[in-house]
Write a protein that holds these residues in place. Structure first.
Motif, PDB file in Angstrom:
ATOM      1  N   CYS A   1      56.002  44.393  36.992  1.00 36.16           N
ATOM      2  CA  CYS A   1      54.589  44.154  37.239  1.00 36.16           C
ATOM      3  C   CYS A   1      53.850  45.478  37.182  1.00 36.16           C
ATOM      4  CB  CYS A   1      54.398  43.499  38.605  1.00 36.16           C
ATOM      5  SG  CYS A   1      52.681  43.327  39.094  1.00 36.16           S
TER       6      CYS A   1
ATOM      7  N   ALA B   1      52.525  37.754  31.481  1.00 33.83           N
ATOM      8  CA  ALA B   1      51.486  37.019  32.197  1.00 33.83           C
ATOM      9  C   ALA B   1      50.458  37.997  32.729  1.00 33.83           C
ATOM     10  CB  ALA B   1      52.107  36.223  33.340  1.00 33.83           C
TER      11      ALA B   1
ATOM     12  N   ASP C   1      49.117  38.068  35.666  1.00 38.58           N
ATOM     13  CA  ASP C   1      49.140  38.200  37.119  1.00 38.58           C
ATOM     14  C   ASP C   1      50.594  38.317  37.548  1.00 38.58           C
ATOM     15  OD1 ASP C   1      48.972  37.308  40.128  1.00 38.58           O
ATOM     16  OD2 ASP C   1      46.903  37.652  39.468  1.00 38.58           O
TER      17      ASP C   1
ATOM     18  N   TRP D   1      48.955  33.039  38.076  1.00 36.35           N
ATOM     19  CA  TRP D   1      48.846  33.054  36.622  1.00 36.35           C
ATOM     20  C   TRP D   1      48.672  31.635  36.082  1.00 36.35           C
ATOM     21  CZ3 TRP D   1      47.533  34.584  32.177  1.00 36.35           C
ATOM     22  CH2 TRP D   1      48.160  34.175  31.014  1.00 36.35           C
TER      23      TRP D   1
ATOM     24  N   TRP E   1      51.459  29.778  29.690  1.00 34.79           N
ATOM     25  CA  TRP E   1      52.611  30.505  29.169  1.00 34.79           C
ATOM     26  C   TRP E   1      52.620  30.455  27.647  1.00 34.79           C
ATOM     27  CZ3 TRP E   1      54.958  33.473  32.518  1.00 34.79           C
ATOM     28  CH2 TRP E   1      54.981  33.123  33.871  1.00 34.79           C
TER      29      TRP E   1
END
Length: 122
Positions: A49, A98, A100, A106, A112
């Motif tokens: 992330c 993604a 988030d 997300w 997706w």
């Protein structure tokens, strides 16, 4: 909002791959960017992330990939990357990006993509 992932493939154990995440009409640096993966029969899990606007590496690497995976983004090219080194057979999965770091957040505003298949096998 949906991203396009690419760069997957078949690689031998110990090898490396760099995945790319692109989206048209949005500026990736405005979002946190997370990479997730889903192996057959397993739940989707986050592997990295990066905070929005941040150029550094996110800190939320699971122990399973820590020290081997590195996430980054190129704001000029508007592309996010996941560099994967020292790959192991257990890294075999479909990888997704993604906008988030929380999968449920997300899914509340994004979709997706197709993902990119990574297969680690000799």
């Amino acid at each position: 909002l949906q991203f396009v992932e690419s760069g997957g493939g078949l690689v031998q154990p110990g090898g490396s791959l760099r995945l790319s995440c692109e989206a048209s009409k949005v500026v990736l640096s405005h979002f946190a960017i997370a990479w997730f993966r889903q192996a057959p029969g397993k739940e989707r899990e986050q592997v990295s992330c990066i905070n929005a606007g941040g150029g550094g590496i996110g800190t939320n690497y699971p122990d399973s990939v820590k020290g081997r995976f590195a996430a980054s983004r190129d704001s000029v090219k508007n592309v996010a990357y996941l560099q994967m080194n020292s790959l192991k057979p257990e890294d075999t999965a479909i990888y997704y990006c993604a906008a988030d770091c929380d999968m449920r957040v997300w899914e509340s505003f994004g979709s997706w993509g197709q993902g990119t298949q990574v297969t680690v096998s000799s």
